[in-house]
Design a protein around this motif. Sequence first.
Motif, mmCIF file in Angstrom:
data_model
loop_
_atom_site.group_PDB
_atom_site.id
_atom_site.type_symbol
_atom_site.label_atom_id
_atom_site.label_comp_id
_atom_site.label_asym_id
_atom_site.label_seq_id
_atom_site.Cartn_x
_atom_site.Cartn_y
_atom_site.Cartn_z
ATOM 1 N N ARG A 25 0.911 4.369 -2.865
ATOM 2 C CA ARG A 25 0.777 5.788 -2.524
ATOM 3 C C ARG A 25 1.990 6.589 -2.993
ATOM 4 O O ARG A 25 1.851 7.692 -3.535
ATOM 5 C CB ARG A 25 0.619 5.942 -1.007
ATOM 6 C CG ARG A 25 -0.680 5.408 -0.438
ATOM 7 C CD ARG A 25 -0.803 5.785 1.031
ATOM 8 N NE ARG A 25 -1.904 5.118 1.699
ATOM 9 C CZ ARG A 25 -3.172 5.506 1.648
ATOM 10 N NH1 ARG A 25 -3.496 6.570 0.924
ATOM 11 N NH2 ARG A 25 -4.108 4.849 2.299
ATOM 12 N N GLN A 26 3.193 6.054 -2.777
ATOM 13 C CA GLN A 26 4.406 6.790 -3.139
ATOM 14 C C GLN A 26 4.503 7.010 -4.644
ATOM 15 O O GLN A 26 4.888 8.095 -5.092
ATOM 16 C CB GLN A 26 5.632 6.029 -2.638
ATOM 17 C CG GLN A 26 5.808 6.073 -1.123
ATOM 18 C CD GLN A 26 6.955 5.218 -0.641
ATOM 19 O OE1 GLN A 26 7.275 4.170 -1.235
ATOM 20 N NE2 GLN A 26 7.607 5.636 0.426
ATOM 21 N N VAL A 27 4.154 5.993 -5.423
ATOM 22 C CA VAL A 27 4.220 6.141 -6.876
ATOM 23 C C VAL A 27 3.191 7.160 -7.345
ATOM 24 O O VAL A 27 3.497 8.044 -8.155
ATOM 25 C CB VAL A 27 4.001 4.783 -7.575
ATOM 26 C CG1 VAL A 27 3.870 4.984 -9.090
ATOM 27 C CG2 VAL A 27 5.149 3.826 -7.274
ATOM 28 N N VAL A 28 1.974 7.064 -6.825
ATOM 29 C CA VAL A 28 0.916 7.996 -7.226
ATOM 30 C C VAL A 28 1.290 9.432 -6.867
ATOM 31 O O VAL A 28 1.045 10.370 -7.637
ATOM 32 C CB VAL A 28 -0.423 7.594 -6.560
ATOM 33 C CG1 VAL A 28 -1.451 8.729 -6.685
ATOM 34 C CG2 VAL A 28 -0.968 6.328 -7.198
ATOM 35 N N GLU A 29 1.897 9.625 -5.699
ATOM 36 C CA GLU A 29 2.238 10.971 -5.238
ATOM 37 C C GLU A 29 3.290 11.664 -6.101
ATOM 38 O O GLU A 29 3.303 12.896 -6.205
ATOM 39 C CB GLU A 29 2.712 10.917 -3.786
ATOM 40 C CG GLU A 29 1.580 10.667 -2.788
ATOM 41 C CD GLU A 29 2.094 10.402 -1.386
ATOM 42 O OE1 GLU A 29 3.332 10.415 -1.205
ATOM 43 O OE2 GLU A 29 1.264 10.175 -0.484
ATOM 44 N N LEU A 30 4.160 10.901 -6.735
ATOM 45 C CA LEU A 30 5.209 11.540 -7.537
ATOM 46 C C LEU A 30 4.765 11.794 -8.983
ATOM 47 O O LEU A 30 5.499 12.397 -9.764
ATOM 48 C CB LEU A 30 6.499 10.712 -7.509
ATOM 49 C CG LEU A 30 6.534 9.339 -8.183
ATOM 50 C CD1 LEU A 30 6.855 9.418 -9.663
ATOM 51 C CD2 LEU A 30 7.575 8.463 -7.491
ATOM 52 N N MET A 45 0.823 -1.201 0.000
ATOM 53 C CA MET A 45 0.000 0.000 0.000
ATOM 54 C C MET A 45 0.860 1.255 0.000
ATOM 55 O O MET A 45 0.563 2.235 -0.701
ATOM 56 C CB MET A 45 -0.915 -0.018 1.238
ATOM 57 C CG MET A 45 -1.995 1.054 1.192
ATOM 58 S SD MET A 45 -3.140 0.816 -0.186
ATOM 59 C CE MET A 45 -3.104 2.445 -0.949
ATOM 60 N N LYS A 46 1.922 1.237 0.770
ATOM 61 C CA LYS A 46 2.815 2.396 0.813
ATOM 62 C C LYS A 46 3.422 2.657 -0.560
ATOM 63 O O LYS A 46 3.549 3.819 -0.984
ATOM 64 C CB LYS A 46 3.930 2.169 1.841
ATOM 65 C CG LYS A 46 4.865 3.366 1.976
ATOM 66 C CD LYS A 46 5.853 3.184 3.117
ATOM 67 C CE LYS A 46 6.959 2.203 2.763
ATOM 68 N NZ LYS A 46 8.057 2.209 3.771
ATOM 69 N N THR A 47 3.776 1.596 -1.264
ATOM 70 C CA THR A 47 4.376 1.751 -2.590
ATOM 71 C C THR A 47 3.387 2.347 -3.576
ATOM 72 O O THR A 47 3.738 3.224 -4.381
ATOM 73 C CB THR A 47 4.890 0.395 -3.104
ATOM 74 O OG1 THR A 47 5.784 -0.177 -2.143
ATOM 75 C CG2 THR A 47 5.622 0.555 -4.422
#
Length: 244
Positions: free
Chosen positions: A198-203, A194-196
């Motif tokens: 979110r991190q990809v979407v955020e960048l 889940m963290k991954t």
Amino acid sequence: MMMNFHRFHDSWVEKLNKFTSQLASTPTPRPNSTSDHQHVRQLVDEVVAHYAHYYETKTTAAKTDVLTLFASPWASSLERSLYWVTGFRPTTLFHLVYTESSIRFESHVADILRGRRTGDLGELTPGQLARVSELQCLTVKEENDIGNELGGWQEEVARSEPEWSGLCGNGPDGLDRLLARLGAVVAKADELRMKTIRQVVELLTPQQAAEFLIAAAELQLGIQRWGLHQDRARVVEIKDVDTL
């Protein structure tokens, strides 16, 4: 509990399919339209929340029957063969970004050379690519840590083998402790997945994030469809052999 999760999984996948169609049918945001980008961002946020709901529900299920999560009766044989700690490997998402970026870049390289911009995944900036690479390295390390933790659990199971025979003495308590520890490993793997996401979407920009989520869902849904097709074909083949 697991029967409930099985039903939840099926309904969750069905809704993911609808989200994917909705994202794919949304017009490309106009460059200077704040409302267009906000609309796409809202859809992206809804899909991310949909994934978060899945992992929250799965973590709860792991506390009651973690072994069934590893068996994953709701998944096809193909899906299970690709699983890493009851789900996809987080670093798969980075490979997906690179693949989609390359495909889209090649498809409109002529337009790019003419100065026409699309703003899609084919136009990741150097800063975005550097961030993807950085996150990939960090995620690989976390994957390895979780893999080592799972390996440690397996070693403890092997050392505890005498207690398993007949579940006598401290056997039941030892079994509960081992299963709780395994559930914690699964929870860590799901948290990283889940963290991954979110991190990809955020960048990414809203448009790029939408394209990324569409590609991720299409990969997941495509593997599921192909796997179910193969399983059904195998059942038919077995039945044909039995009638001979």
